[in-house]
Scaffold this active site. Structure first.
Site, PDB file in Angstrom:
ATOM      1  N   SER A  31       6.733 -11.811  -0.788  1.00 25.49           N
ATOM      2  CA  SER A  31       5.821 -12.953  -0.870  1.00 25.49           C
ATOM      3  C   SER A  31       6.225 -14.043   0.131  1.00 25.49           C
ATOM      4  O   SER A  31       6.353 -13.754   1.320  1.00 25.49           O
ATOM      5  CB  SER A  31       5.777 -13.450  -2.322  1.00 25.49           C
ATOM      6  OG  SER A  31       4.757 -14.374  -2.499  1.00 25.49           O
ATOM      7  N   ASP A  79      -4.643  -8.310  -4.394  1.00 25.34           N
ATOM      8  CA  ASP A  79      -3.761  -9.382  -3.926  1.00 25.34           C
ATOM      9  C   ASP A  79      -4.465 -10.107  -2.775  1.00 25.34           C
ATOM     10  O   ASP A  79      -4.922  -9.462  -1.824  1.00 25.34           O
ATOM     11  CB  ASP A  79      -2.436  -8.752  -3.439  1.00 25.34           C
ATOM     12  CG  ASP A  79      -1.422  -9.774  -2.928  1.00 25.34           C
ATOM     13  OD1 ASP A  79      -1.722 -10.987  -2.950  1.00 25.34           O
ATOM     14  OD2 ASP A  79      -0.332  -9.357  -2.500  1.00 25.34           O
ATOM     15  N   HIS A 117      -0.294  -8.960  -6.876  1.00 27.07           N
ATOM     16  CA  HIS A 117       0.740  -9.753  -6.230  1.00 27.07           C
ATOM     17  C   HIS A 117       1.938  -9.961  -7.167  1.00 27.07           C
ATOM     18  O   HIS A 117       1.761 -10.339  -8.325  1.00 27.07           O
ATOM     19  CB  HIS A 117       0.196 -11.103  -5.763  1.00 27.07           C
ATOM     20  CG  HIS A 117       1.180 -11.814  -4.880  1.00 27.07           C
ATOM     21  ND1 HIS A 117       1.402 -11.435  -3.595  1.00 27.07           N
ATOM     22  CD2 HIS A 117       2.047 -12.819  -5.128  1.00 27.07           C
ATOM     23  CE1 HIS A 117       2.351 -12.181  -3.068  1.00 27.07           C
ATOM     24  NE2 HIS A 117       2.762 -13.043  -3.979  1.00 27.07           N
TER      25      HIS A 117
END
Ligand SMILES: *[C@@H]1O[C@H](CO)[C@@H](O)[C@H](O)[C@H]1NC(C)=O
Ligand SMILES: *[C@@H]1O[C@H](CO)[C@@H](O)[C@H](O)[C@H]1NC(C)=O
Length: 408
Positions: free
Chosen positions: A191, A348, A378
Site C-alpha cells: 500500500s 481495490d 485492498h
C-alpha cells in the site's frame, strides 16, 4: 419491556445499516469483509468525532487506539532473533532467522509497512507477524522500517526516513555486521509502503554513492500516483472496503500537506485538467487507455477536464513530484530498476496504479511478475490469520513468499 425491545430493534437495525454495504459476490468472503469494514469505519468515525471536539488530530487518535492495543515488544523465538534498533536516526525492527547459516551469507528484505503514510507500525501485531512469517519462510533477515507518520511529518519525510534507513543498511560494513549477501537484497512494501518502496528503489538507482545494488523490488497493492482518481479501478471500486476513493484522496492530501478542501475537486481530476500545462505531459505517462488491458478498462471513460482548479497545484506542488508518484518516472529511470514483483487486487481502487506500473516497467525492459487476485481487496495480505482470516489473505501472502523464495 416494550420500550426495551423497541430500542433493541432500533439498535439492531442501525447496526445492520452500519455494517451492511453491498459488495460484489466475487470478493473473498463478503460478509466477513463487511464486518471488518464496519470495524474500521467505526474507529474512523470515533476518531473524527474526537478530532471534531478538539481532543486531538483524528489520525493521532486512530494511531493511538490501534497501537495501544496492538504494539508488540520485540520478542525472539526459537527460530528468530527479533531486535529494535536505529539506522541513521530511523527506528527499525530486525528479524534474523537462527537456523542453517554457518558460513553462508544471508538474504535480506527491507520491508516498509502500509497505512496511508499516517497509520501502522513495524511494531503492530499485523506487521510484526507478517515480517516474522516472511523472515522464517524465506529464511532471510527482514528489516522493517518504523518511519515517522502524518501528522508529525509530511512528504517527503516518510520517504527520507525509508531511504535513510535503507541506505544505511546497504553500507558494506553494516551488511557485514548482519552477515548479508550484498547480491541478495530485496526492497518491499504494501500500500503506502509499496509507494515508499518503489520511490526508494528509484532514488537508490539514481544515487551513485550507493554501491550495493538491490536485487528485487516487491510491491503489494502499491499506491503509485496522485494525478488521476478516475482510473477504471478508482471508478469501479470507489466505495469498496477497506479503502474508498475519498479516503485515499484524504490520505494523499494529508501526506502532501494539502487542505482537505481540495478533495472534491481532485475527485473529478480538477487538479490535472487540460488547461494546466505542467500536468498534460505527466498525465500522458499514465494514460490508462494504452496501459491497461481491455478486461480492466471495460466501458469506463477517462475523466479529463478542459478547465480545472489551478490553485490546487500551486498550493500543493508535491502533486507533481515523482518521488510521491513513482508511476510518472521517465523511461530512462525505470530502466535502472531491479527485477520486480507487483501484486494487485480486483476489488481495490489501486489495482490500476500497480497494473500500469507493471506495464511501464515491462516496456522499459524490466523483468516483471504481475500477480492479480480476482477475489482480492485492498489490504487483504494482512488478513491471513485468525480472527481476521480470509482465504485470499493467505493466498496473496503465500504467493508473495513463493516469488521471494524463487527469486531472492
Ligand atoms: C503544512 O501546511 C500548513 C498549513 O498550510 C503549514 O503551516 C505548515 O508549515 C506545513 N507543514 C509543512 C511541513 O510543510
Ligand atoms: C472544477 O473546475 C471547474 C472550472 O474551474 C469548476 O467550474 C468546477 O466547479 C470544479 N469542480 C469541482 C468539483 O471543484
Amino acid at each position: 419491556m416494550r420500550a426495551t425491545s423497541a430500542v433493541l430493534t432500533a439498535l439492531t437495525a442501525l447496526s445492520a445499516y452500519y455494517v451492511y454495504s453491498p459488495l460484489p459476490s466475487t470478493v473473498s468472503e463478503p460478509w466477513k469483509l463487511m464486518l471488518l469494514d464496519a470495524t474500521f469505519r467505526c474507529a474512523q468515525d470515533l476518531s473524527n468525532l474526537a478530532h471534531y471536539f478538539g481532543f486531538s488530530h483524528h489520525l493521532r487518535v486512530l494511531n493511538f487506539v490501534s497501537s495501544y492495543f496492538d504494539k508488540l515488544d520485540p520478542v525472539s523465538s526459537e527460530h528468530l532473533k527479533v531486535t529494535d534498533t536505529v539506522f541513521d536516526g530511523v527506528e527499525v525492527r530486525i528479524f534474523e532467522p537462527k537456523r542453517g547459516f554457518d558460513k553462508n551469507l544471508k538474504k535480506a528484505i527491507v520491508y516498509i509497512h502500509g497505512g496511508g503514510w499516517a497509520l501502522g507500525s513495524a511494531r503492530m501485531r499485523s506487521y510484526d507477524s507478517l515480517c516474522r512469517k516472511i523472515s522464517e519462510d524465506v529464511n532471510a533477515v527482514v528489516v522493517s522500517i518504523e518511519y515517522r507518520l502524518v501528522p508529525d511529518v509530511h512528504f517527503p519525510e516518510q520517504l527520507n526516513d525509508a531511504l535513510a534507513a535503507t541506505k544505511y543498511f546497504l553500507l558494506p560494513e553494516v551488511l557485514a555486521e548482519y552477515s548479508i549477501d550484498p547480491l541478495r537484497i530485496a526492497v518491499s512494501g504494501d500500500s503506502a509502503g509499496g509507494n515508499l518502496a518503489a520511490a526508494v528503489c528509484q532514488q537508490l538507482a539514481l544515487d551513485s554513492s550507493v554501491t550495493t545494488k538491490v536485487k528485487l523490488q516487491a510491491l503489494i497493492y502499491p499506491v503509485l500516483q496522485v494525478l488521476d482518481f478516475n482510473t477504471p479501478s478508482y471508478q469501479q471500486n470507489m466505495d469498496m472496503p477497506i479503502l474508498s476513493r475519498f479516503v485515499m484522496i484524504k490520505f494523499w492530501l494529508d501526506y502532501l500537506n494539502g487542505s482537505h478542501s481540495f478533495a472534491h475537486s481532485m475527485l473529478v481530476n480538477n487538479h490535472t485538467s487540460l488547461d494546466l500545462s505542467e500536468t498534460i505531459s505527466l498525465r500522458e505517462l499514465l494514460n490508462w487507455n494504452s496501459l491497461l488491458p481491455p478486461s480492466f478498462k471495460k466501458n469506463y471513460k477517462p475523466v479529463l477536464q478542459s478547465q480545472g482548479t489551478d490553485k490546487i497545484i500551486s498550493e500543493v506542488p508535491a502533486l507533481l513530484d515523482l518521488r510521491a508518484s513513482p508511476l510518472i518516472a521517465k523511461k530512462e529511470s525505470l530502466q535502472l530498476l531491479p527485477k520486480t514483483y507487483i501484486l494487485t487486487c480486483e476489488h481495490d481502487v489501486l489495482r490500476d496504479d500497480g497494473t500500469m506500473y507493471a506495464k511501464r516497467l515491462e516496456e522499459a525492459g524490466v523483468d516483471v511478475t504481475h500477480d492479480h487476485y480476482e477475489d482480492g481487496f485492498h489490504g487483504c495480505m494482512l488478513f491471513a490469520t485468525w480472527p481476521t482470516y480470509f482465504s485470499v489473505g493467505a493466498r496473496t501472502r503465500d504467493g508473495y513468499v513463493k516469488w521471494l523464495n524463487e527469486n531472492l
